[in-house]
Every structure is written in C-alpha cells, then in structure tokens.
Design a protein around this motif. Structure first.
Motif, short mmCIF file in Angstrom:
data_model
loop_
_atom_site.label_atom_id
_atom_site.label_comp_id
_atom_site.label_asym_id
_atom_site.label_seq_id
_atom_site.Cartn_x
_atom_site.Cartn_y
_atom_site.Cartn_z
N PRO A 106 54.79 -31.90 80.08
CA PRO A 106 56.10 -32.12 80.70
C PRO A 106 56.00 -32.93 82.00
CG PRO A 106 55.88 -29.83 80.05
CD PRO A 106 54.53 -30.47 79.87
N VAL A 107 54.97 -32.64 82.78
CA VAL A 107 54.78 -33.41 84.02
C VAL A 107 54.52 -34.88 83.69
CG1 VAL A 107 53.28 -33.72 86.03
CG2 VAL A 107 53.96 -31.43 85.34
N MET A 116 49.25 -37.14 80.33
CA MET A 116 49.44 -36.48 79.04
C MET A 116 48.17 -36.48 78.20
SD MET A 116 53.32 -37.34 77.88
CE MET A 116 53.36 -39.09 78.22
N ALA A 117 47.27 -37.42 78.41
CA ALA A 117 46.02 -37.47 77.65
C ALA A 117 44.93 -36.59 78.26
CB ALA A 117 45.52 -38.91 77.58
N HIS A 118 45.11 -36.13 79.47
CA HIS A 118 44.08 -35.37 80.18
C HIS A 118 43.58 -34.15 79.42
CE1 HIS A 118 42.57 -32.56 83.31
NE2 HIS A 118 41.93 -33.65 83.69
N PRO A 119 44.45 -33.32 78.81
CA PRO A 119 43.92 -32.15 78.08
C PRO A 119 42.99 -32.54 76.93
CG PRO A 119 46.27 -31.88 78.45
CD PRO A 119 45.92 -33.27 78.88
N ALA A 120 43.28 -33.62 76.23
CA ALA A 120 42.46 -34.01 75.09
C ALA A 120 41.20 -34.77 75.49
CB ALA A 120 43.28 -34.88 74.13
N THR A 121 41.26 -35.53 76.57
CA THR A 121 40.11 -36.36 76.95
C THR A 121 39.17 -35.69 77.94
OG1 THR A 121 41.41 -37.44 78.68
CG2 THR A 121 41.34 -38.51 76.51
N VAL A 122 39.66 -34.71 78.71
CA VAL A 122 38.83 -34.09 79.74
C VAL A 122 38.66 -32.59 79.52
CG1 VAL A 122 38.58 -33.67 82.21
CG2 VAL A 122 39.46 -35.85 81.43
N VAL A 123 39.76 -31.87 79.38
CA VAL A 123 39.70 -30.40 79.34
C VAL A 123 38.96 -29.90 78.10
CG1 VAL A 123 41.07 -28.28 79.24
CG2 VAL A 123 41.79 -30.15 80.72
N TYR A 124 39.40 -30.30 76.91
CA TYR A 124 38.79 -29.80 75.68
C TYR A 124 37.30 -30.14 75.59
CZ TYR A 124 37.73 -28.96 70.80
OH TYR A 124 37.15 -28.51 69.65
N PRO A 125 36.88 -31.41 75.80
CA PRO A 125 35.43 -31.69 75.71
C PRO A 125 34.60 -30.97 76.76
CG PRO A 125 36.69 -33.74 75.61
CD PRO A 125 37.64 -32.64 75.95
N SER A 126 35.13 -30.83 77.96
CA SER A 126 34.38 -30.16 79.03
C SER A 126 34.12 -28.70 78.71
CB SER A 126 35.14 -30.25 80.36
OG SER A 126 35.31 -31.59 80.72
#
Length: 76
Positions: free
Chosen positions: A42-43, A59-69
């Motif tokens: 939403p942000v 919006m891409a941050h969860p898929a590109t950073v959070v999940y792989p980390s």
C-alpha cells in the motif's frame, strides 16, 4: 475446533544442508514476505502516484530482499 491454513514451503535440490531439502527457511521466508508485503505494497502504491520508479522498488522489496534474506539465513 478452529480450522486454519498454515503454508508450508519446500525447496529441494539445495546445497545448504546434507538432506538437500529445506522446509523451515522457505516457510519462514514466505511468512516474512507476506508480513512485509502487507505494509509495503500500500505504501508503494501511494508513492507510485508521485514517483513511479521509487514506488516500484518499494513494492518489489518483499520479493527481492526480504524473502531471499530470510530463506538463506535458515539452512534447514
């Protein structure tokens, strides 16, 4: 009895452990991805109205950073 759904993710053919399968890391990674996405999408959508590339990165941050980390931090 309360019914519910708990996601379980399985990643096979990995070299991070002798079993070559991961269950805990991908499952916790998915839960972290979902929690981050609830806040960041939403942000990112609001930011996208004014700054397109910045909104897309948010919006891409969860898929590109959070999940792989998270997935790579837990070897099992």
């Amino acid at each position: 009895m309360v019914g519910g759904y708990f996601p379980v993710c399985i990643q096979c053919r990995t070299t991070s452990n002798p079993c070559r399968c991961k269950v805990v890391g991908p499952t916790v990674g998915f839960l972290a991805f979902a929690a981050a996405a609830v806040v960041e999408w939403p942000v990112g959508a609001v930011v996208y109205l004014f700054r397109h590339m910045k909104g897309r990165r948010i919006m891409a941050h969860p898929a590109t950073v959070v999940y792989p980390s998270v997935t790579n931090a837990i070897p099992i």
